[in-house]
Design a protein around this motif. Structure first.
Motif, PDB file in Angstrom:
ATOM      1  N   ARG A 140       0.837  -1.193   0.000  1.00 38.86           N
ATOM      2  CA  ARG A 140       0.000   0.000   0.000  1.00 38.86           C
ATOM      3  C   ARG A 140       0.878   1.251   0.000  1.00 38.86           C
ATOM      4  N   ASP A 141       0.420   2.278  -0.699  1.00 41.33           N
ATOM      5  CA  ASP A 141       1.137   3.548  -0.791  1.00 41.33           C
ATOM      6  C   ASP A 141       0.404   4.581   0.062  1.00 41.33           C
ATOM      7  N   PHE A 142       1.037   5.029   1.140  1.00 42.43           N
ATOM      8  CA  PHE A 142       0.412   5.995   2.034  1.00 42.43           C
ATOM      9  C   PHE A 142       0.044   7.286   1.305  1.00 42.43           C
ATOM     10  N   THR A 143       0.857   7.684   0.342  1.00 48.67           N
ATOM     11  CA  THR A 143       0.620   8.962  -0.332  1.00 48.67           C
ATOM     12  C   THR A 143      -0.552   8.901  -1.299  1.00 48.67           C
ATOM     13  N   VAL A 144      -0.998   7.696  -1.638  1.00 45.66           N
ATOM     14  CA  VAL A 144      -2.217   7.548  -2.434  1.00 45.66           C
ATOM     15  C   VAL A 144      -3.436   7.636  -1.518  1.00 45.66           C
ATOM     16  N   ILE A 145      -3.343   6.999  -0.347  1.00 48.82           N
ATOM     17  CA  ILE A 145      -4.451   7.010   0.613  1.00 48.82           C
ATOM     18  C   ILE A 145      -4.649   8.406   1.196  1.00 48.82           C
ATOM     19  N   VAL A 146      -3.540   9.090   1.484  1.00 54.34           N
ATOM     20  CA  VAL A 146      -3.584  10.459   2.021  1.00 54.34           C
ATOM     21  C   VAL A 146      -2.692  11.321   1.124  1.00 54.34           C
ATOM     22  N   PRO A 147      -3.225  11.799   0.003  1.00 54.55           N
ATOM     23  CA  PRO A 147      -2.381  12.413  -1.022  1.00 54.55           C
ATOM     24  C   PRO A 147      -1.796  13.773  -0.662  1.00 54.55           C
ATOM     25  N   ASP A 148      -2.282  14.422   0.388  1.00 52.47           N
ATOM     26  CA  ASP A 148      -1.804  15.769   0.698  1.00 52.47           C
ATOM     27  C   ASP A 148      -0.681  15.801   1.727  1.00 52.47           C
ATOM     28  N   VAL A 149      -0.065  14.651   2.024  1.00 52.28           N
ATOM     29  CA  VAL A 149       1.058  14.607   2.963  1.00 52.28           C
ATOM     30  C   VAL A 149       2.209  13.825   2.340  1.00 52.28           C
ATOM     31  N   PRO A 150       3.438  14.013   2.839  1.00 45.90           N
ATOM     32  CA  PRO A 150       4.589  13.310   2.256  1.00 45.90           C
ATOM     33  C   PRO A 150       4.657  11.830   2.591  1.00 45.90           C
TER      34      PRO A 150
END
Length: 410
Positions: free
Chosen positions: A93-103
């Motif tokens: 899983r890619d954290f930046t896809v789930i929460v795109p506005d954070v690094p």
């Protein structure tokens, strides 16, 4: 007697974040911190992606990013017996896809973060006193706080006291308040491990094999914070002088060759274990006192939400204080209501995760059924994604008893 706007009891994560923002806004703030130096207490070294969003909103991103060995990671992998290693790697899983506005999510030293935030509060204008003891609060009329430094006693009046003095809050006990707390079914051991450079620094890991649940979050310079969870009826599993080696041996997994990058590491800190519970205070706002951070109750560390909860507490509470200068129960009702529902949603998320990461006979097959059910219904999948995106990222129907019953019936 001298008077300030705000006395913050406890200069840890939540307390320092609150003190810093309020001092920067012009309030006179006094912080009372018991310790002369923060130490490794094993817990609290992961900030979920939604917690990073809270950090940014508080203007603290550069502060926490400056902590030595801090590390941003963007991916998550879960190795388990019933998932082939190549499939687990391919479906990270890619954290930046789930929460795109954070690094991404964040791995950080808890004592290092505590020192950085307390120093930032002082730079923002708060007065910080360390080495305090015997803190008490007299709430008649104007709250008055008393404390000692060594043998010398001090006192000061305040418009409001923020009690952010941790799980064993002295202020909470003195007020006669009791936490609600769930029954522990698992223990969690943790340790900082050095020499783990072969593990990719941008990948966190959480999974199950046999009778253990394992979690690790990489920091910089080859450091990784490692946790292992197991059933509470086996309290001596990681006891004794060899506990550090036992913990590392337990994560030499059969389901992935990648685990050797961690298991071959070297202990770099204490190895301690704790019972895992959720807790909450029904009324975190009292006359003259408001509770925040662990003093107001905590999220079960098995889902790694503690630092994110602390940052959210700081954000919501300071928003309320800055919006209504009465600083009374009515003016802080938004904080009470938001925290109550937030912690309830996290408790349900914990219940779901206890099924997803269960172990024992038949658990692997049940996990597969739960995954299939969640893939077919995004509402049911939301309670799992909450650990990344946060309790407010999904609709209320994802956090109902009916939703949980559907998952539990798999």
């Amino acid at each position: 007697m001298e008077k300030v706007d705000l006395v913050v009891v406890g200069g840890g994560i939540a307390g320092s974040a609150i003190a810093g923002r309020m001092a920067a806004a012009g309030a006179s703030v006094l912080v009372l911190e018991q310790t002369e130096q923060f130490v490794d207490r094993v817990r609290g070294e992961y900030i979920a992606a939604w917690g990073v969003r809270e950090l940014i909103a508080l203007g603290l991103w550069d502060v926490v990013r400056s902590v030595e060995h801090s590390n941003v990671f963007t991916r998550f992998v879960g190795f388990e017996e019933q998932i082939p290693e190549d499939v687990a790697i391919a479906t990270m899983r890619d954290f930046t896809v789930i929460v795109p506005d954070v690094p991404g999510a964040f791995g950080v030293s808890h004592p290092g973060l505590s020192e950085a935030l307390l120093a930032h509060a002082a730079l923002s204008g708060a007065t910080v006193v360390r080495g305090t003891s015997s803190v008490s609060v007299d709430r008649e009329r104007t709250p008055t706080v008393h404390w000692n430094v060594g043998d010398q006693g001090f006192g000061i009046a305040a418009r409001l006291v923020v009690a952010a003095d941790g799980r064993a809050s002295t202020v909470r006990r003195a007020c006669g308040l009791s936490l609600n707390e769930t029954e522990a079914t698992r223990l969690l051991a943790g340790m900082l491990v050095a020499g783990t450079d072969d593990w990719p620094r941008d990948v966190a890991c959480h999974g199950v094999e046999g009778e253990i649940e394992y979690i690790w979050f990489p920091q910089a310079a080859g450091l990784t914070r490692v946790y292992v969870g197991w059933r509470i009826d086996q309290p001596s599993r990681f006891a004794g002088a060899e506990r550090q080696r036992k913990l590392l041996d337990s994560i030499r997994l059969d389901c992935t060759s990648w685990s050797s990058a961690i298991a071959d590491g070297t202990p770099a800190g204490p190895c301690s274990w704790f019972p895992m519970t959720d807790s909450w205070l029904d009324q975190p706002v009292q006359d003259g006192i408001v509770f925040a951070g662990d003093a107001a109750g905590w999220s079960n560390p098995l889902i790694g939400q503690g630092l994110s909860v602390a940052m959210r507490d700081a954000h919501v509470l300071t928003d309320a204080l800055l919006a209504d200068d009465r600083w009374c129960r009515d003016g802080l009702q938004a904080y009470t209501d938001e925290r109550s529902e937030r912690m309830r949603r996290l408790r349900l998320t914990m219940d779901v995760n206890s099924l997803i990461y269960d172990f024992g006979p038949g658990a692997a097959e049940r996990r597969a059924r739960i995954r299939a059910t969640m893939e077919a219904d995004p509402t049911l999948a939301a309670s799992r994604a909450t650990t990344v995106a946060g309790p407010w990222a999904f609709p209320a129907e994802a956090f109902t008893d009916e939703a949980f019953a559907t998952i539990a019936a798999c």
